[in-house]
Scaffold this motif. Sequence first.
Motif, PDB file in Angstrom:
ATOM      1  N   LEU A  92       0.821  -1.206   0.000  1.00 27.97           N
ATOM      2  CA  LEU A  92       0.000   0.000   0.000  1.00 27.97           C
ATOM      3  C   LEU A  92       0.856   1.257   0.000  1.00 27.97           C
ATOM      4  N   ASP A  93       2.010   1.200   0.656  1.00 28.78           N
ATOM      5  CA  ASP A  93       2.920   2.354   0.667  1.00 28.78           C
ATOM      6  C   ASP A  93       3.456   2.648  -0.728  1.00 28.78           C
ATOM      7  N   GLU A  94       3.606   1.611  -1.532  1.00 24.61           N
ATOM      8  CA  GLU A  94       4.109   1.754  -2.900  1.00 24.61           C
ATOM      9  C   GLU A  94       3.056   1.151  -3.832  1.00 24.61           C
ATOM     10  N   ILE A  95       1.852   1.715  -3.798  1.00 26.07           N
ATOM     11  CA  ILE A  95       0.669   1.149  -4.445  1.00 26.07           C
ATOM     12  C   ILE A  95       0.773   1.090  -5.964  1.00 26.07           C
ATOM     13  N   ASN A  96       1.585   1.935  -6.570  1.00 31.71           N
ATOM     14  CA  ASN A  96       1.642   1.976  -8.032  1.00 31.71           C
ATOM     15  C   ASN A  96       2.055   0.649  -8.649  1.00 31.71           C
ATOM     16  N   LEU A  98       1.592  -2.424  -7.381  1.00 25.89           N
ATOM     17  CA  LEU A  98       0.470  -3.349  -7.273  1.00 25.89           C
ATOM     18  C   LEU A  98      -0.590  -3.029  -8.320  1.00 25.89           C
ATOM     19  N   ILE A  99      -0.884  -1.773  -8.515  1.00 22.31           N
ATOM     20  CA  ILE A  99      -1.861  -1.371  -9.532  1.00 22.31           C
ATOM     21  C   ILE A  99      -1.380  -1.784 -10.917  1.00 22.31           C
ATOM     22  N   ASP A 100      -0.096  -1.615 -11.197  1.00 19.71           N
ATOM     23  CA  ASP A 100       0.443  -2.031 -12.499  1.00 19.71           C
ATOM     24  C   ASP A 100       0.324  -3.538 -12.692  1.00 19.71           C
ATOM     25  N   VAL A 101       0.623  -4.318 -11.648  1.00 20.44           N
ATOM     26  CA  VAL A 101       0.505  -5.778 -11.742  1.00 20.44           C
ATOM     27  C   VAL A 101      -0.946  -6.154 -12.038  1.00 20.44           C
ATOM     28  N   GLN A 102      -1.859  -5.595 -11.279  1.00 23.98           N
ATOM     29  CA  GLN A 102      -3.278  -5.891 -11.468  1.00 23.98           C
ATOM     30  C   GLN A 102      -3.744  -5.482 -12.866  1.00 23.98           C
ATOM     31  N   SER A 103      -3.360  -4.297 -13.289  1.00 22.78           N
ATOM     32  CA  SER A 103      -3.778  -3.791 -14.604  1.00 22.78           C
ATOM     33  C   SER A 103      -3.232  -4.640 -15.742  1.00 22.78           C
ATOM     34  N   ALA A 104      -1.959  -5.015 -15.647  1.00 18.63           N
ATOM     35  CA  ALA A 104      -1.346  -5.833 -16.695  1.00 18.63           C
ATOM     36  C   ALA A 104      -2.062  -7.169 -16.832  1.00 18.63           C
ATOM     37  N   LEU A 105      -2.383  -7.798 -15.712  1.00 18.55           N
ATOM     38  CA  LEU A 105      -3.039  -9.105 -15.752  1.00 18.55           C
ATOM     39  C   LEU A 105      -4.492  -8.987 -16.200  1.00 18.55           C
ATOM     40  N   GLN A 106      -5.158  -7.945 -15.764  1.00 21.46           N
ATOM     41  CA  GLN A 106      -6.540  -7.742 -16.173  1.00 21.46           C
ATOM     42  C   GLN A 106      -6.613  -7.450 -17.669  1.00 21.46           C
ATOM     43  N   GLU A 107      -5.696  -6.651 -18.153  1.00 20.32           N
ATOM     44  CA  GLU A 107      -5.682  -6.294 -19.577  1.00 20.32           C
ATOM     45  C   GLU A 107      -5.401  -7.509 -20.461  1.00 20.32           C
ATOM     46  N   VAL A 108      -4.390  -8.296 -20.126  1.00 19.01           N
ATOM     47  CA  VAL A 108      -3.987  -9.411 -20.980  1.00 19.01           C
ATOM     48  C   VAL A 108      -5.032 -10.525 -20.998  1.00 19.01           C
ATOM     49  N   SER A 109      -5.775 -10.674 -19.900  1.00 16.89           N
ATOM     50  CA  SER A 109      -6.756 -11.756 -19.813  1.00 16.89           C
ATOM     51  C   SER A 109      -8.184 -11.303 -20.079  1.00 16.89           C
ATOM     52  N   ASN A 110      -8.380  -9.976 -20.221  1.00 19.74           N
ATOM     53  CA  ASN A 110      -9.723  -9.408 -20.316  1.00 19.74           C
ATOM     54  C   ASN A 110     -10.550  -9.875 -19.110  1.00 19.74           C
ATOM     55  N   GLY A 111      -9.895  -9.856 -17.945  1.00 18.42           N
ATOM     56  CA  GLY A 111     -10.471 -10.441 -16.750  1.00 18.42           C
ATOM     57  C   GLY A 111     -11.089  -9.449 -15.786  1.00 18.42           C
ATOM     58  N   TYR A 112     -11.673 -10.025 -14.746  1.00 19.39           N
ATOM     59  CA  TYR A 112     -12.345  -9.295 -13.679  1.00 19.39           C
ATOM     60  C   TYR A 112     -11.459  -9.325 -12.436  1.00 19.39           C
ATOM     61  N   LEU A 113     -11.090  -8.155 -11.937  1.00 18.74           N
ATOM     62  CA  LEU A 113     -10.233  -8.038 -10.764  1.00 18.74           C
ATOM     63  C   LEU A 113     -11.084  -8.058  -9.504  1.00 18.74           C
ATOM     64  N   PHE A 114     -10.713  -8.930  -8.553  1.00 14.59           N
ATOM     65  CA  PHE A 114     -11.413  -8.991  -7.270  1.00 14.59           C
ATOM     66  C   PHE A 114     -10.415  -8.736  -6.150  1.00 14.59           C
ATOM     67  N   LEU A 115     -10.778  -7.770  -5.270  1.00 10.24           N
ATOM     68  CA  LEU A 115      -9.969  -7.424  -4.109  1.00 10.24           C
ATOM     69  C   LEU A 115     -10.693  -7.917  -2.859  1.00 10.24           C
ATOM     70  N   PRO A 116     -10.277  -9.042  -2.294  1.00  6.74           N
ATOM     71  CA  PRO A 116     -11.007  -9.611  -1.164  1.00  6.74           C
ATOM     72  C   PRO A 116     -11.010  -8.740   0.090  1.00  6.74           C
ATOM     73  N   TRP A 117      -9.999  -7.881   0.243  1.00  4.66           N
ATOM     74  CA  TRP A 117      -9.925  -7.079   1.466  1.00  4.66           C
ATOM     75  C   TRP A 117     -11.011  -6.014   1.527  1.00  4.66           C
ATOM     76  N   ASN A 118     -11.608  -5.647   0.389  1.00  3.12           N
ATOM     77  CA  ASN A 118     -12.717  -4.685   0.433  1.00  3.12           C
ATOM     78  C   ASN A 118     -13.929  -5.153  -0.386  1.00  3.12           C
ATOM     79  N   GLY A 119     -13.843  -6.338  -0.985  1.00  2.17           N
ATOM     80  CA  GLY A 119     -14.955  -6.892  -1.752  1.00  2.17           C
ATOM     81  C   GLY A 119     -15.186  -6.237  -3.097  1.00  2.17           C
ATOM     82  N   HIS A 120     -14.232  -5.444  -3.572  1.00  3.43           N
ATOM     83  CA  HIS A 120     -14.399  -4.715  -4.836  1.00  3.43           C
ATOM     84  C   HIS A 120     -14.159  -5.637  -6.036  1.00  3.43           C
ATOM     85  N   LEU A 121     -15.071  -5.578  -6.999  1.00  5.73           N
ATOM     86  CA  LEU A 121     -14.967  -6.323  -8.254  1.00  5.73           C
ATOM     87  C   LEU A 121     -14.951  -5.324  -9.399  1.00  5.73           C
ATOM     88  N   SER A 122     -13.911  -5.411 -10.251  1.00  2.83           N
ATOM     89  CA  SER A 122     -13.755  -4.492 -11.386  1.00  2.83           C
ATOM     90  C   SER A 122     -13.836  -5.269 -12.686  1.00  2.83           C
TER      91      SER A 122
END
Length: 124
Positions: A92-96, A98-122
């Motif tokens: 979280l201190d260096e959030i960029n 983590l966001i890049d990792v999530q974005s890269a994987l979501q983009e390449v797979s055309n996938g849905y990102l789920f964050l269990p710590w807050n229940g957010h689905l993108s």
Amino acid sequence: MTQVCMVFFRAGTCDLEAAAASLQDYGLDVSREPGLLFASTEDSQPFRIRLSTAPHVQAEAIEIGTGTPDEAAMRTLDARFEIAIDDFDEALDEINTLIDVQSALQEVSNGYLFLPWNGHLSAP
């Protein structure tokens, strides 16, 4: 305690090689072990990335999607990238990164990102 976020997608549409290429396109350093990727920057911890197509993946996608606008789409997803975060506070201190990792994987797979710590689905 290790946290894990997930990117759900349809099996066969993406693999670890495509994921590695996408992570590198985002400027991340990527190393490999059998069945596992490590993605990081000079300033971040390494994030461990696995691809799972285990039978429980689709059941969990259905459960996560229930009652959301993405419910119908989530019912069809039977694979996921699991992103392990060993030090959540540091991430979280260096959030960029983590966001890049999530974005890269979501983009390449055309996938849905789920964050269990807050229940957010993108959606992709």
